[in-house]
Write a protein that holds these residues in place. Structure first.
Motif, short mmCIF file in Angstrom:
data_model
loop_
_atom_site.label_atom_id
_atom_site.label_comp_id
_atom_site.label_asym_id
_atom_site.label_seq_id
_atom_site.Cartn_x
_atom_site.Cartn_y
_atom_site.Cartn_z
N LEU A 50 33.41 -19.35 49.43
CA LEU A 50 34.76 -19.06 50.23
C LEU A 50 35.81 -18.58 49.44
N LEU A 51 36.10 -19.13 48.28
CA LEU A 51 37.10 -18.64 47.35
C LEU A 51 36.90 -17.32 46.90
N ALA A 52 35.75 -17.07 46.54
CA ALA A 52 35.48 -15.83 45.89
C ALA A 52 35.57 -14.80 46.99
N THR A 53 34.90 -14.76 48.27
CA THR A 53 35.05 -13.80 49.18
C THR A 53 36.53 -13.62 49.64
N GLY A 54 37.28 -14.79 49.93
CA GLY A 54 38.70 -14.47 50.16
C GLY A 54 39.53 -13.89 49.14
N ALA A 55 39.23 -14.09 47.79
CA ALA A 55 40.04 -13.72 46.90
C ALA A 55 39.64 -12.20 46.40
N LEU A 56 38.33 -11.75 46.53
CA LEU A 56 37.95 -10.62 46.32
C LEU A 56 37.66 -9.43 47.29
N THR A 57 37.65 -9.69 48.47
CA THR A 57 37.24 -8.68 49.29
C THR A 57 38.32 -8.73 50.56
N GLY A 60 35.49 -5.70 54.09
CA GLY A 60 34.20 -5.50 53.66
C GLY A 60 34.15 -4.78 52.25
N GLY A 61 35.43 -4.65 51.73
CA GLY A 61 35.55 -3.95 50.28
C GLY A 61 36.11 -4.68 49.43
N PHE A 62 36.45 -4.13 48.22
CA PHE A 62 36.82 -4.72 47.28
C PHE A 62 38.49 -4.93 47.60
N ALA A 63 39.05 -6.01 47.16
CA ALA A 63 40.54 -6.06 47.73
C ALA A 63 41.79 -5.48 46.57
N GLY A 64 41.10 -5.20 45.71
CA GLY A 64 42.11 -4.58 44.56
C GLY A 64 42.27 -5.40 43.49
N TRP A 65 42.72 -5.16 42.38
CA TRP A 65 43.12 -6.28 41.35
C TRP A 65 44.29 -7.27 41.47
N ALA A 66 45.13 -6.89 42.44
CA ALA A 66 46.26 -7.86 42.51
C ALA A 66 45.99 -9.26 43.10
N ARG A 67 45.36 -9.25 44.30
CA ARG A 67 44.86 -10.36 44.94
C ARG A 67 44.12 -11.26 44.06
N PRO A 68 42.97 -10.86 43.26
CA PRO A 68 42.40 -11.89 42.09
C PRO A 68 43.33 -12.18 41.17
N CYS A 69 44.00 -11.66 40.46
CA CYS A 69 45.04 -11.87 39.53
C CYS A 69 45.99 -13.09 40.38
N GLY A 70 46.60 -12.98 41.56
CA GLY A 70 47.30 -13.86 42.02
C GLY A 70 46.55 -15.22 42.11
N VAL A 71 45.35 -15.08 42.55
CA VAL A 71 44.41 -16.29 42.87
C VAL A 71 44.12 -16.77 41.32
N LEU A 72 43.94 -16.10 40.40
CA LEU A 72 43.85 -16.60 39.05
C LEU A 72 44.86 -17.41 38.58
N VAL A 73 46.32 -16.92 38.99
CA VAL A 73 47.62 -17.71 38.46
C VAL A 73 47.67 -18.77 39.22
N GLY A 74 47.52 -18.92 40.44
CA GLY A 74 47.55 -20.06 41.44
C GLY A 74 46.52 -20.88 40.82
N GLY A 75 45.28 -20.56 40.70
CA GLY A 75 44.34 -21.60 40.18
C GLY A 75 44.68 -22.29 38.84
N VAL A 76 45.42 -21.50 37.78
CA VAL A 76 45.88 -22.28 36.51
C VAL A 76 47.18 -22.97 36.79
N LEU A 77 47.94 -22.31 37.69
CA LEU A 77 49.01 -23.39 38.02
C LEU A 77 48.66 -24.73 38.75
N ALA A 78 47.43 -24.74 39.49
CA ALA A 78 46.93 -25.91 40.19
C ALA A 78 46.17 -26.68 39.13
N TRP A 79 45.61 -26.08 38.17
CA TRP A 79 44.78 -26.90 37.14
C TRP A 79 45.84 -27.69 36.39
N ARG A 80 46.89 -26.89 36.06
CA ARG A 80 48.00 -27.63 35.19
C ARG A 80 48.89 -28.52 35.95
N ARG A 81 48.15 -28.85 37.08
CA ARG A 81 48.91 -29.87 38.11
C ARG A 81 50.34 -29.48 38.43
#
Length: 104
Positions: A50-57, A60-81
């Protein structure tokens, strides 16, 4: 009756029955440890999909690089608590800055 109403009623009854099964069968059914491990792994795989499809599509197509980068930054921040507000603002801010810079 309208077929749509019949379908909605059937789904409502099914949902209620599904929710009722847990408390009714609690303590009566023993789930093997291996099955519990597989259910836990299945839940993790489902959430990752669900995370992959929401972040990348998108549409029906690729969402572009801005959204996956935002998800990545959010994931790193969440991982760092980091606090939830910081996670959300960091992810949204990253995506907004990249989109403003022309990275689609």
């Amino acid at each position: 009756m309208n077929p749509t109403v019949v379908m909605m009623l059937a789904l409502a009854v099914g949902t209620y029955a599904f929710r009722l099964v847990g408390p009714v069968l609690h303590g009566r059914v023993e789930i093997p440890p291996r099955a519990q491990e597989l259910l836990s792994a299945g839940a993790i795989v489902l959430l990752a999909a669900l995370l992959a499809t929401g972040a990348l599509t998108e549409g029906g197509g690729f969402a572009g690089w801005a959204r996956p980068c935002g998800v990545l930054v959010g994931g790193v921040l969440a991982w760092r608590r980091a606090p939830f507000v910081v996670v959300v603002l960091g992810a949204a801010g990253t995506a907004a800055v990249l989109r403003a810079a022309g990275v689609a």
